[in-house]
Design a protein around this motif. Structure first.
Motif, PDB file in Angstrom:
ATOM      1  N   ILE A   1      38.601  33.661  53.845  1.00 20.30           N
ATOM      2  CA  ILE A   1      37.600  34.592  54.394  1.00 20.30           C
ATOM      3  C   ILE A   1      38.086  36.027  54.169  1.00 20.30           C
ATOM      4  CG2 ILE A   1      36.438  35.412  56.488  1.00 20.30           C
ATOM      5  CD1 ILE A   1      36.331  32.644  57.502  1.00 20.30           C
ATOM      6  N   ALA A   2      39.354  36.265  54.489  1.00 20.33           N
ATOM      7  CA  ALA A   2      39.877  37.628  54.340  1.00 20.33           C
ATOM      8  C   ALA A   2      39.960  38.020  52.867  1.00 20.33           C
ATOM      9  CB  ALA A   2      41.246  37.725  54.993  1.00 20.33           C
ATOM     10  N   THR A   3      40.511  37.127  52.028  1.00 20.47           N
ATOM     11  CA  THR A   3      40.694  37.538  50.628  1.00 20.47           C
ATOM     12  C   THR A   3      39.352  37.680  49.908  1.00 20.47           C
ATOM     13  OG1 THR A   3      41.243  35.235  50.202  1.00 20.47           O
ATOM     14  CG2 THR A   3      43.045  36.797  50.068  1.00 20.47           C
ATOM     15  N   ALA A   4      38.404  36.780  50.196  1.00 21.60           N
ATOM     16  CA  ALA A   4      37.106  36.894  49.507  1.00 21.60           C
ATOM     17  C   ALA A   4      36.371  38.144  49.972  1.00 21.60           C
ATOM     18  CB  ALA A   4      36.252  35.652  49.746  1.00 21.60           C
ATOM     19  N   THR A   5      36.533  38.512  51.247  1.00 17.88           N
ATOM     20  CA  THR A   5      35.904  39.746  51.726  1.00 17.88           C
ATOM     21  C   THR A   5      36.482  40.939  50.955  1.00 17.88           C
ATOM     22  OG1 THR A   5      35.627  38.789  53.914  1.00 17.88           O
ATOM     23  CG2 THR A   5      35.487  41.176  53.783  1.00 17.88           C
ATOM     24  N   LEU A   6      37.804  40.980  50.863  1.00 17.38           N
ATOM     25  CA  LEU A   6      38.432  42.091  50.135  1.00 17.38           C
ATOM     26  C   LEU A   6      38.088  42.046  48.651  1.00 17.38           C
ATOM     27  CD1 LEU A   6      41.939  42.218  51.818  1.00 17.38           C
ATOM     28  CD2 LEU A   6      40.035  43.807  52.074  1.00 17.38           C
ATOM     29  N   ALA A   7      38.092  40.827  48.087  1.00 19.91           N
ATOM     30  CA  ALA A   7      37.813  40.698  46.651  1.00 19.91           C
ATOM     31  C   ALA A   7      36.400  41.166  46.343  1.00 19.91           C
ATOM     32  CB  ALA A   7      38.001  39.257  46.205  1.00 19.91           C
ATOM     33  N   SER A   8      35.444  40.880  47.243  1.00 17.48           N
ATOM     34  CA  SER A   8      34.077  41.308  46.948  1.00 17.48           C
ATOM     35  C   SER A   8      33.958  42.825  47.086  1.00 17.48           C
ATOM     36  CB  SER A   8      33.077  40.597  47.852  1.00 17.48           C
ATOM     37  OG  SER A   8      33.198  41.063  49.166  1.00 17.48           O
ATOM     38  N   ILE A   9      34.741  43.404  48.009  1.00 20.10           N
ATOM     39  CA  ILE A   9      34.729  44.872  48.128  1.00 20.10           C
ATOM     40  C   ILE A   9      35.269  45.480  46.829  1.00 20.10           C
ATOM     41  CG2 ILE A   9      35.814  46.837  49.317  1.00 20.10           C
ATOM     42  CD1 ILE A   9      35.683  45.195  51.901  1.00 20.10           C
ATOM     43  N   GLY A  10      36.287  44.820  46.273  1.00 24.01           N
ATOM     44  CA  GLY A  10      36.909  45.353  45.059  1.00 24.01           C
ATOM     45  C   GLY A  10      36.129  45.044  43.789  1.00 24.01           C
ATOM     46  N   SER A  11      35.152  44.131  43.854  1.00 21.86           N
ATOM     47  CA  SER A  11      34.418  43.778  42.624  1.00 21.86           C
ATOM     48  C   SER A  11      33.523  44.933  42.189  1.00 21.86           C
ATOM     49  CB  SER A  11      33.539  42.545  42.844  1.00 21.86           C
ATOM     50  OG  SER A  11      34.315  41.457  43.261  1.00 21.86           O
ATOM     51  N   ALA A  12      33.519  45.215  40.895  1.00 21.86           N
ATOM     52  CA  ALA A  12      32.626  46.256  40.398  1.00 21.86           C
ATOM     53  C   ALA A  12      31.204  45.708  40.384  1.00 21.86           C
ATOM     54  CB  ALA A  12      33.040  46.653  38.993  1.00 21.86           C
ATOM     55  N   ALA A  13      30.216  46.623  40.434  1.00 20.30           N
ATOM     56  CA  ALA A  13      28.830  46.162  40.513  1.00 20.30           C
ATOM     57  C   ALA A  13      28.259  45.888  39.128  1.00 20.30           C
ATOM     58  CB  ALA A  13      28.002  47.207  41.251  1.00 20.30           C
ATOM     59  N   VAL A  14      28.971  45.117  38.342  1.00 17.44           N
ATOM     60  CA  VAL A  14      28.541  44.812  36.971  1.00 17.44           C
ATOM     61  C   VAL A  14      28.598  43.305  36.735  1.00 17.44           C
ATOM     62  CG1 VAL A  14      29.304  47.032  36.056  1.00 17.44           C
ATOM     63  CG2 VAL A  14      30.900  45.122  36.105  1.00 17.44           C
ATOM     64  N   PRO A  15      27.944  42.810  35.684  1.00 22.59           N
ATOM     65  CA  PRO A  15      27.936  41.367  35.462  1.00 22.59           C
ATOM     66  C   PRO A  15      29.349  40.785  35.360  1.00 22.59           C
ATOM     67  CG  PRO A  15      26.365  42.427  34.012  1.00 22.59           C
ATOM     68  CD  PRO A  15      27.115  43.517  34.710  1.00 22.59           C
ATOM     69  N   GLY A  16      29.539  39.655  36.010  1.00 27.38           N
ATOM     70  CA  GLY A  16      30.795  38.916  35.869  1.00 27.38           C
ATOM     71  C   GLY A  16      31.970  39.454  36.670  1.00 27.38           C
ATOM     72  N   ALA A  17      31.782  40.567  37.382  1.00 33.76           N
ATOM     73  CA  ALA A  17      32.912  41.165  38.097  1.00 33.76           C
ATOM     74  C   ALA A  17      33.454  40.236  39.179  1.00 33.76           C
ATOM     75  CB  ALA A  17      32.498  42.490  38.716  1.00 33.76           C
ATOM     76  N   GLY A  18      32.553  39.487  39.793  1.00 35.89           N
ATOM     77  CA  GLY A  18      32.960  38.580  40.870  1.00 35.89           C
ATOM     78  C   GLY A  18      33.962  37.554  40.387  1.00 35.89           C
ATOM     79  N   MET A  19      33.848  37.179  39.134  1.00 37.13           N
ATOM     80  CA  MET A  19      34.738  36.159  38.592  1.00 37.13           C
ATOM     81  C   MET A  19      36.154  36.721  38.367  1.00 37.13           C
ATOM     82  SD  MET A  19      33.695  33.367  35.930  1.00 37.13           S
ATOM     83  CE  MET A  19      34.781  32.070  35.449  1.00 37.13           C
ATOM     84  N   VAL A  20      36.214  37.986  37.970  1.00 42.90           N
ATOM     85  CA  VAL A  20      37.527  38.615  37.788  1.00 42.90           C
ATOM     86  C   VAL A  20      38.277  38.603  39.119  1.00 42.90           C
ATOM     87  CG1 VAL A  20      38.713  40.773  37.236  1.00 42.90           C
ATOM     88  CG2 VAL A  20      36.666  40.128  35.968  1.00 42.90           C
ATOM     89  N   MET A  21      37.568  39.013  40.167  1.00 39.79           N
ATOM     90  CA  MET A  21      38.225  39.122  41.461  1.00 39.79           C
ATOM     91  C   MET A  21      38.498  37.756  42.079  1.00 39.79           C
ATOM     92  SD  MET A  21      38.785  42.243  41.620  1.00 39.79           S
ATOM     93  CE  MET A  21      39.336  42.633  43.262  1.00 39.79           C
ATOM     94  N   LEU A  22      37.803  36.751  41.606  1.00 35.82           N
ATOM     95  CA  LEU A  22      38.051  35.395  42.103  1.00 35.82           C
ATOM     96  C   LEU A  22      39.495  34.974  41.804  1.00 35.82           C
ATOM     97  CD1 LEU A  22      37.056  32.695  43.250  1.00 35.82           C
ATOM     98  CD2 LEU A  22      36.161  32.135  40.992  1.00 35.82           C
ATOM     99  N   VAL A  23      40.044  35.509  40.713  1.00 42.92           N
ATOM    100  CA  VAL A  23      41.423  35.176  40.335  1.00 42.92           C
ATOM    101  C   VAL A  23      42.365  35.473  41.516  1.00 42.92           C
ATOM    102  CG1 VAL A  23      43.302  35.720  38.735  1.00 42.92           C
ATOM    103  CG2 VAL A  23      40.944  35.649  37.914  1.00 42.92           C
TER     104      VAL A  23
END
Ligand code: ASP
Length: 433
Positions: A348-370
């Motif tokens: 919950i904590a890491t995904a919250t932070l990862a989504s904050i850090g994701s850029a608003a462009v296609p595929g960014a969510g997958m980068v931060m998923l790492v």
């Protein structure tokens, strides 16, 4: 056709794009034709939206902040915005976790499919891992350092630096409030005018939206991988989509409870932005339209929308965080790992932070998923498992990201008494130039 509401025109454009691509792929030259002659129009359309994102943020935010006339109002609004954004993101991740634990989509993946997917897509995942490792090397306060640009002109050269531009605009707006009104008059009216011009440009671009989405969807269908892969990942994709649909429901409930606006009003008003989010997979590219819909068609006053929405486009990604939670646990399930309750809480904590850090462009969510996978000790090779369906899910999660921002702007606006009546009716889209 002329009087048809905009969302219908866009929907027709999307449907025709899909049908066109399905027909064309039956011909040998079909895919090539779409790539060379149709896709460029989609790219031009997205580029034209991105083109005005930075000037829009600058003009709207400087105007918005200086309209507040009082810094205490700004801090009140800022505080509420951040708190509500974090709450909705945590709700989203939690929904994702509950669903993925109930449905257990990872258990439906056979060893054979898993090996095939990991082998077939391992090359693609290398790129994501590399990008993510660059971000990992930085210290804990890097995000704060990144917020303050050294040079506004160089910051404004990339849409990825939106937060830096927001920082500058808010800072500039505060300066403008603090100088005597007489001295700031010219600067303020310059930005007021600039803001009007840019909103007009959004109107003009939207005239091309049905054609733009036609091209985007045709290219997407022509380039999509085989249907078999989709089938193998169907349960995973359904879990994400179910979670995203629940989020849309939650937004409607929140909007209804706190602003008394009905779901049909809200959905009708915001639907063109949702359709664009779906077609472009980018909250940043959709931002100008979200802004226009929320102010003109929902009645959120500009000073609130211009502050809440750009920040939301960059840091509030409920769809992305929900997807990251589902994807992480799905991969763990597919590899036969059992995640403890504690680890899931950590997600919950890491995904919250990862989504904050994701850029608003296609595929960014997958980068931060790492990063989320790394935290939970889940093999990064698992990224290859979800690669095949990432684009369609990206389209869906971007819709939720944009809808989330729009609803929070309504909540914040109503809490500070800035939710009025819309200038335009939704069923009568006034997009004539
Ligand atoms: N495409 C998403 C957005 O722009 C981010 C992501 O989840 O990849 O909102």
């Amino acid at each position: 056709m002329k009087n048809l509401a905009l969302h219908w025109k866009i929907l027709i454009g999307m449907a025709l794009g899909v049908v066109f691509a399905l027909v064309m792929t039956n011909f040998d030259f079909g895919k090539e034709f779409i790539k060379d002659w149709i896709k460029p129009f989609g790219t031009i359309f997205i580029n034209s939206l991105k083109l005005i994102a930075i000037p829009l943020i600058l003009a709207a935010l400087i105007k918005g902040v200086s309209d507040l006339k009082d810094i205490s109002k700004l801090s009140k609004m800022g505080g509420r915005t951040i708190v509500i954004y974090i709450i909705t993101t945590v709700i989203a991740v939690s929904i994702g976790l509950v669903l993925v634990n109930i449905i257990k989509p990872g258990n439906s993946i056979s060893d054979k499919t898993r090996t095939e997917l990991v082998e077939g897509y391992s090359n693609n995942t290398a790129k994501y891992k590399e990008e993510a490792s660059k971000q990992k090397e930085s210290g804990p306060l890097q995000a704060l350092i990144d917020l303050v640009p050294q040079n506004i002109f160089s910051a404004a050269t990339s849409n990825r630096n939106m937060l830096q531009v927001i920082f500058f605009a808010v800072f500039f707006g505060i300066g403008l409030i603090l100088i005597p009104e007489e001295k700031g008059k010219t600067v303020k009216s310059f930005f007021d005018g600039l803001n009007e011009v840019i909103l007009k440009m959004v109107d003009l671009i939207m005239l091309a939206a049905p054609y733009g989405v036609f091209a985007l969807l045709a290219a997407l269908v022509a380039e999509s991988p085989s249907v078999d892969l989709f089938k193998a990942l169907a349960w995973y994709a359904l879990t994400v989509i179910l979670g995203l649909a629940l989020m849309i429901l939650i937004y409607n409930i929140l909007v209804f409870i706190f602003t008394k606006k009905s779901p049909s009003f809200f959905m009708k008003a915001i639907s063109p932005a949702q359709l664009l989010a779906f077609s472009t997979s980018s909250s940043a590219a959709t931002l100008p339209v979200t802004m226009e819909r929320v102010t003109e068609h929902i009645g959120v006053e500009e000073e609130v929308a211009s502050f809440v929405l750009p920040i939301g486009a960059t840091i509030n990604m409920d769809g992305t965080s929900l997807y990251q939670a589902v994807a992480a646990v799905f991969i763990a399930q597919a590899f036969g790992m059992d995640l403890s309750f504690g680890t899931q809480l950590g997600i919950i904590a890491t995904a919250t932070l990862a989504s904050i850090g994701s850029a608003a462009v296609p595929g960014a969510g997958m980068v931060m998923l790492v990063g989320v996978l790394g935290y939970a000790g889940i093999p990064e090779a698992g990224l290859a498992l979800i690669f095949a369906v990432d684009r369609p899910l990206d389209m869906c999660r971007t819709v939720v990201n944009v809808t989330g921002d729009a609803s929070v702007s309504m909540l914040v606006a109503s809490s500070v008494g800035k939710l009025g009546t819309p200038k335009q009716k939704n069923w009568d889209d006034n997009y004539e130039a």
